[in-house]
Design a protein around this motif. Structure first.
Motif, PDB file in Angstrom:
ATOM      1  N   LEU A  19     -24.777  29.461  -1.231  1.00 51.85           N
ATOM      2  CA  LEU A  19     -24.454  30.705  -2.006  1.00 51.85           C
ATOM      3  C   LEU A  19     -25.920  30.987  -2.958  1.00 51.85           C
ATOM      4  O   LEU A  19     -26.266  32.150  -2.900  1.00 51.85           O
ATOM      5  N   VAL A  22     -28.215  32.677  -0.337  1.00 51.67           N
ATOM      6  CA  VAL A  22     -27.967  34.056   0.247  1.00 51.67           C
ATOM      7  C   VAL A  22     -27.265  34.973  -0.907  1.00 51.67           C
ATOM      8  O   VAL A  22     -26.640  36.250  -0.554  1.00 51.67           O
ATOM      9  N   ASN A  23     -27.653  34.803  -2.100  1.00 55.61           N
ATOM     10  CA  ASN A  23     -27.301  35.660  -3.239  1.00 55.61           C
ATOM     11  C   ASN A  23     -28.333  37.002  -3.300  1.00 55.61           C
ATOM     12  O   ASN A  23     -29.268  36.929  -4.083  1.00 55.61           O
ATOM     13  N   PHE A  34     -24.532  41.892   1.356  1.00 51.96           N
ATOM     14  CA  PHE A  34     -24.373  40.260   1.865  1.00 51.96           C
ATOM     15  C   PHE A  34     -23.829  39.379   1.498  1.00 51.96           C
ATOM     16  O   PHE A  34     -23.248  38.388   2.050  1.00 51.96           O
ATOM     17  N   ASN A  35     -23.795  39.153  -0.040  1.00 52.40           N
ATOM     18  CA  ASN A  35     -23.000  38.091  -0.768  1.00 52.40           C
ATOM     19  C   ASN A  35     -21.494  38.354  -0.401  1.00 52.40           C
ATOM     20  O   ASN A  35     -20.972  37.133  -0.235  1.00 52.40           O
ATOM     21  N   TRP A  38     -20.933  37.337   3.185  1.00 56.31           N
ATOM     22  CA  TRP A  38     -20.808  35.770   3.203  1.00 56.31           C
ATOM     23  C   TRP A  38     -19.803  35.099   2.954  1.00 56.31           C
ATOM     24  O   TRP A  38     -18.987  34.284   3.600  1.00 56.31           O
ATOM     25  N   TRP A  42     -16.724  33.254   5.554  1.00 56.93           N
ATOM     26  CA  TRP A  42     -16.363  32.062   5.226  1.00 56.93           C
ATOM     27  C   TRP A  42     -14.995  31.760   5.232  1.00 56.93           C
ATOM     28  O   TRP A  42     -14.403  30.561   5.632  1.00 56.93           O
TER      29      TRP A  42
END
Length: 66
Positions: A19, A22-23, A34-35, A38, A42
């Motif tokens: 995390l 990709v924050n 994008f966060n 993600w 998942w």
């Protein structure tokens, strides 16, 4: 410990471990930041991983004698 039980660590590592890397908000994927994408990906991957673990677990095959 069996390999199939180690698969249950993948969602934890994927969501919380990566995390900080990709924050970001700027790349939008499917209209989501994008966060958020993600996290959604998942959730789907966790369901798939748990399904694979269920199929590979030998304790679930005891009643399938046909």
């Amino acid at each position: 410990m069996k390999f199939i039980y180690i698969l249950s660590v993948l969602p934890f590592v994927g969501i919380l471990g990566f995390l900080p890397f990709v924050n970001r908000v700027t790349p939008f994927v499917l209209g989501m930041p994008f966060n958020m994408f993600w996290m959604v990906i998942w959730v789907v991957l966790t369901s798939i991983i748990l399904g694979v673990m269920y199929k590979l677990d030998p304790r679930n095959r005891e009643g399938e004698e046909e």
